[in-house]
Design a protein around this motif. Structure first.
Motif, PDB file in Angstrom:
ATOM      1  N   TYR A  82       0.828  -1.183   0.000  1.00 28.92           N
ATOM      2  CA  TYR A  82       0.000   0.000   0.000  1.00 28.92           C
ATOM      3  C   TYR A  82       0.872   1.246   0.000  1.00 28.92           C
ATOM      4  N   ASN A  83       0.289   2.349  -0.371  1.00 32.28           N
ATOM      5  CA  ASN A  83       1.058   3.577  -0.299  1.00 32.28           C
ATOM      6  C   ASN A  83       0.220   4.728   0.196  1.00 32.28           C
ATOM      7  N   TYR A  84       0.912   5.726   0.672  1.00 30.92           N
ATOM      8  CA  TYR A  84       0.276   6.805   1.390  1.00 30.92           C
ATOM      9  C   TYR A  84       1.178   8.027   1.276  1.00 30.92           C
ATOM     10  N   SER A  85       0.609   9.192   1.062  1.00 34.75           N
ATOM     11  CA  SER A  85       1.399  10.414   0.958  1.00 34.75           C
ATOM     12  C   SER A  85       1.161  11.313   2.167  1.00 34.75           C
ATOM     13  N   PRO A  86       2.108  11.438   3.076  1.00 40.13           N
ATOM     14  CA  PRO A  86       1.944  12.372   4.195  1.00 40.13           C
ATOM     15  C   PRO A  86       1.860  13.790   3.653  1.00 40.13           C
ATOM     16  N   THR A  87       1.204  14.658   4.380  1.00 41.54           N
ATOM     17  CA  THR A  87       1.039  16.030   3.897  1.00 41.54           C
ATOM     18  C   THR A  87       2.236  16.909   4.233  1.00 41.54           C
TER      19      THR A  87
ATOM     20  N   PRO B  85      -5.996   8.459   7.720  1.00 33.83           N
ATOM     21  CA  PRO B  85      -7.255   7.717   7.836  1.00 33.83           C
ATOM     22  C   PRO B  85      -6.924   6.219   7.883  1.00 33.83           C
ATOM     23  N   ILE B  86      -7.854   5.426   8.366  1.00 31.89           N
ATOM     24  CA  ILE B  86      -7.639   3.983   8.448  1.00 31.89           C
ATOM     25  C   ILE B  86      -8.248   3.306   7.228  1.00 31.89           C
ATOM     26  N   GLY B  87      -7.466   2.450   6.600  1.00 34.36           N
ATOM     27  CA  GLY B  87      -7.978   1.676   5.477  1.00 34.36           C
ATOM     28  C   GLY B  87      -8.194   0.237   5.897  1.00 34.36           C
ATOM     29  N   HIS B  88      -8.883  -0.522   5.085  1.00 31.30           N
ATOM     30  CA  HIS B  88      -9.032  -1.951   5.396  1.00 31.30           C
ATOM     31  C   HIS B  88      -9.103  -2.783   4.128  1.00 31.30           C
TER      32      HIS B  88
ATOM     33  N   MET C  68     -18.076  12.848 -11.930  1.00 29.62           N
ATOM     34  CA  MET C  68     -18.579  11.475 -11.837  1.00 29.62           C
ATOM     35  C   MET C  68     -17.675  10.596 -10.971  1.00 29.62           C
ATOM     36  N   PHE C  69     -16.866  11.229 -10.124  1.00 28.33           N
ATOM     37  CA  PHE C  69     -16.087  10.448  -9.161  1.00 28.33           C
ATOM     38  C   PHE C  69     -16.996   9.888  -8.073  1.00 28.33           C
ATOM     39  N   ASN C  70     -18.278  10.242  -8.114  1.00 25.13           N
ATOM     40  CA  ASN C  70     -19.243   9.633  -7.200  1.00 25.13           C
ATOM     41  C   ASN C  70     -19.333   8.124  -7.441  1.00 25.13           C
ATOM     42  N   ALA C  71     -18.874   7.679  -8.613  1.00 32.45           N
ATOM     43  CA  ALA C  71     -18.815   6.228  -8.850  1.00 32.45           C
ATOM     44  C   ALA C  71     -17.854   5.586  -7.844  1.00 32.45           C
ATOM     45  N   TYR C  72     -16.740   6.258  -7.554  1.00 27.78           N
ATOM     46  CA  TYR C  72     -15.817   5.765  -6.524  1.00 27.78           C
ATOM     47  C   TYR C  72     -16.519   5.710  -5.174  1.00 27.78           C
ATOM     48  N   ASP C  73     -17.273   6.749  -4.883  1.00 26.53           N
ATOM     49  CA  ASP C  73     -17.971   6.814  -3.600  1.00 26.53           C
ATOM     50  C   ASP C  73     -18.978   5.677  -3.472  1.00 26.53           C
ATOM     51  N   THR C  74     -19.706   5.411  -4.550  1.00 28.38           N
ATOM     52  CA  THR C  74     -20.683   4.318  -4.559  1.00 28.38           C
ATOM     53  C   THR C  74     -19.996   2.976  -4.289  1.00 28.38           C
ATOM     54  N   LEU C  75     -18.875   2.748  -4.960  1.00 33.72           N
ATOM     55  CA  LEU C  75     -18.152   1.489  -4.758  1.00 33.72           C
ATOM     56  C   LEU C  75     -17.631   1.367  -3.326  1.00 33.72           C
ATOM     57  N   SER C  76     -17.262   2.515  -2.729  1.00 26.64           N
ATOM     58  CA  SER C  76     -16.721   2.477  -1.366  1.00 26.64           C
ATOM     59  C   SER C  76     -17.766   2.052  -0.342  1.00 26.64           C
ATOM     60  N   LYS C  77     -19.028   2.039  -0.738  1.00 27.91           N
ATOM     61  CA  LYS C  77     -20.101   1.642   0.173  1.00 27.91           C
ATOM     62  C   LYS C  77     -20.540   0.190  -0.034  1.00 27.91           C
ATOM     63  N   ILE C  78     -19.919  -0.491  -0.970  1.00 25.89           N
ATOM     64  CA  ILE C  78     -20.266  -1.892  -1.214  1.00 25.89           C
ATOM     65  C   ILE C  78     -19.393  -2.767  -0.321  1.00 25.89           C
TER      66      ILE C  78
ATOM     67  N   ALA D 195     -12.370  13.374  -2.399  1.00 23.80           N
ATOM     68  CA  ALA D 195     -12.867  12.622  -1.231  1.00 23.80           C
ATOM     69  C   ALA D 195     -13.407  11.243  -1.616  1.00 23.80           C
ATOM     70  N   SER D 196     -14.069  11.150  -2.768  1.00 26.72           N
ATOM     71  CA  SER D 196     -14.617   9.856  -3.191  1.00 26.72           C
ATOM     72  C   SER D 196     -13.499   8.871  -3.530  1.00 26.72           C
ATOM     73  N   MET D 197     -12.467   9.383  -4.176  1.00 26.13           N
ATOM     74  CA  MET D 197     -11.339   8.521  -4.513  1.00 26.13           C
ATOM     75  C   MET D 197     -10.640   8.037  -3.249  1.00 26.13           C
ATOM     76  N   GLN D 198     -10.516   8.918  -2.262  1.00 26.56           N
ATOM     77  CA  GLN D 198      -9.896   8.524  -0.999  1.00 26.56           C
ATOM     78  C   GLN D 198     -10.743   7.478  -0.270  1.00 26.56           C
ATOM     79  N   ALA D 199     -12.053   7.653  -0.332  1.00 26.31           N
ATOM     80  CA  ALA D 199     -12.948   6.706   0.349  1.00 26.31           C
ATOM     81  C   ALA D 199     -12.806   5.305  -0.245  1.00 26.31           C
ATOM     82  N   LEU D 200     -12.745   5.222  -1.564  1.00 26.80           N
ATOM     83  CA  LEU D 200     -12.592   3.905  -2.189  1.00 26.80           C
ATOM     84  C   LEU D 200     -11.201   3.338  -1.923  1.00 26.80           C
ATOM     85  N   GLY D 201     -10.184   4.214  -1.936  1.00 20.66           N
ATOM     86  CA  GLY D 201      -8.828   3.755  -1.657  1.00 20.66           C
ATOM     87  C   GLY D 201      -8.694   3.129  -0.279  1.00 20.66           C
ATOM     88  N   ALA D 202      -9.442   3.660   0.678  1.00 20.14           N
ATOM     89  CA  ALA D 202      -9.401   3.124   2.043  1.00 20.14           C
ATOM     90  C   ALA D 202     -10.264   1.878   2.184  1.00 20.14           C
ATOM     91  N   HIS D 203     -11.193   1.678   1.258  1.00 19.48           N
ATOM     92  CA  HIS D 203     -12.168   0.583   1.377  1.00 19.48           C
ATOM     93  C   HIS D 203     -11.725  -0.721   0.725  1.00 19.48           C
TER      94      HIS D 203
END
Lengths: 23, 214
Positions: free
Chosen positions: B13-18, B86-89, B116-126, B182-190
């Motif tokens: 996995y990878n992560y970019s500190p701010t 954030p915590i991913g799983h 249409m990055f809401n598609a990422y958000d939708t997937l993050s809820k599955i 935010a949607s891309m981050q949500a899916l990345g963590a999911h």
């Protein structure tokens, strides 16, 4: 615009930095 | 945060500190708070790799039950300030590959300006999603208002960088722009990502000695 191959090199470096691919 | 390229006993996995923190602590554990760890370690990063972190974490010695949910996260301290990701799983796969079936999604052609990055958000809820494949064009290289133009663009923020990307710094800035969504981050963590590069990761319609715009 930069040399085409140099550009490709930069693009792939950034891709491997940011995309979660096993190095 | 992104998570990815799964193997039966490993997770990269990878992560970019701010900030420009140099030492990043990471963990994989059975719960989200990181109080119990299956494996953990540190990774030293710097500006030469745009402060990204890649860890190939082996959880095979943790007596992990197949298909159980595992959590991971990062922490870094820079100039006295502690930063926690954030915590991913992800779901574990054991060495016998006992999954009866896997559920995955396929996405492609992610143009930030078109939205249409809401598609990422939708997937993050599955909940049952095991991983997702990005089949290419993770980013687009165009300058602001080229594609999409001002009639088609759905975002008010100027594309960063505003010019067509051509240098290493340009590409890094464009990835940062996309990964701030935010949607891309949500899916990345999911769920883990298996990513493939197509043409827009560097330039449109490339061939052996050039490309459409070059």
């Amino acid at each position: 615009e930069g040399d085409y191959y140099e550009r490709m090199h930069f693009a792939m470096k950034a891709f491997f930095e940011y995309m979660p691919i096993r190095e | 945060m992104a998570a990815c390229d799964p193997k039966n006993t490993k997770y990269t996995y990878n992560y970019s500190p701010t900030s420009d923190a140099v030492t990043v602590h990471w963990f994989i554990g059975p719960n989200a708070d990181g109080t119990k760890t299956i494996t953990a370690g540190t990774f030293v990063t710097d500006g030469g790799r745009d402060w990204t972190v890649k860890v190939d974490a082996d959880y095979s010695t943790g007596n992990v039950v197949a298909q159980s949910k595992l959590y991971y996260g990062f922490q870094a301290t820079h100039m006295g300030i502690s930063y926690t990701s954030p915590i991913g799983h992800f779901r574990a796969i054991d060495s016998k590959n006992t999954f009866a079936e896997l559920t995955y999604a396929t996405v492609s052609c992610s143009n930030w300006g078109f939205g249409m990055f809401n598609a990422y958000d939708t997937l993050s809820k599955i909940e049952e999603l095991d991983f997702y494949v990005h089949a290419g064009d993770n980013i687009y290289e165009y300058k602001d208002l080229r594609y999409p133009d001002d009639h088609m663009k759905v975002r008010t923020q100027i594309t960063d960088p505003p010019h067509e990307i051509a240098s290493l710094d340009d590409y890094r800035r464009r990835y940062r722009l996309y990964r701030n969504d935010a949607s891309m981050q949500a899916l990345g963590a999911h769920a883990p990502l298996i990513s493939i590069a197509d043409d827009h990761e560097y330039t449109n319609n490339a061939w052996l000695t050039g490309a459409e715009n070059h």
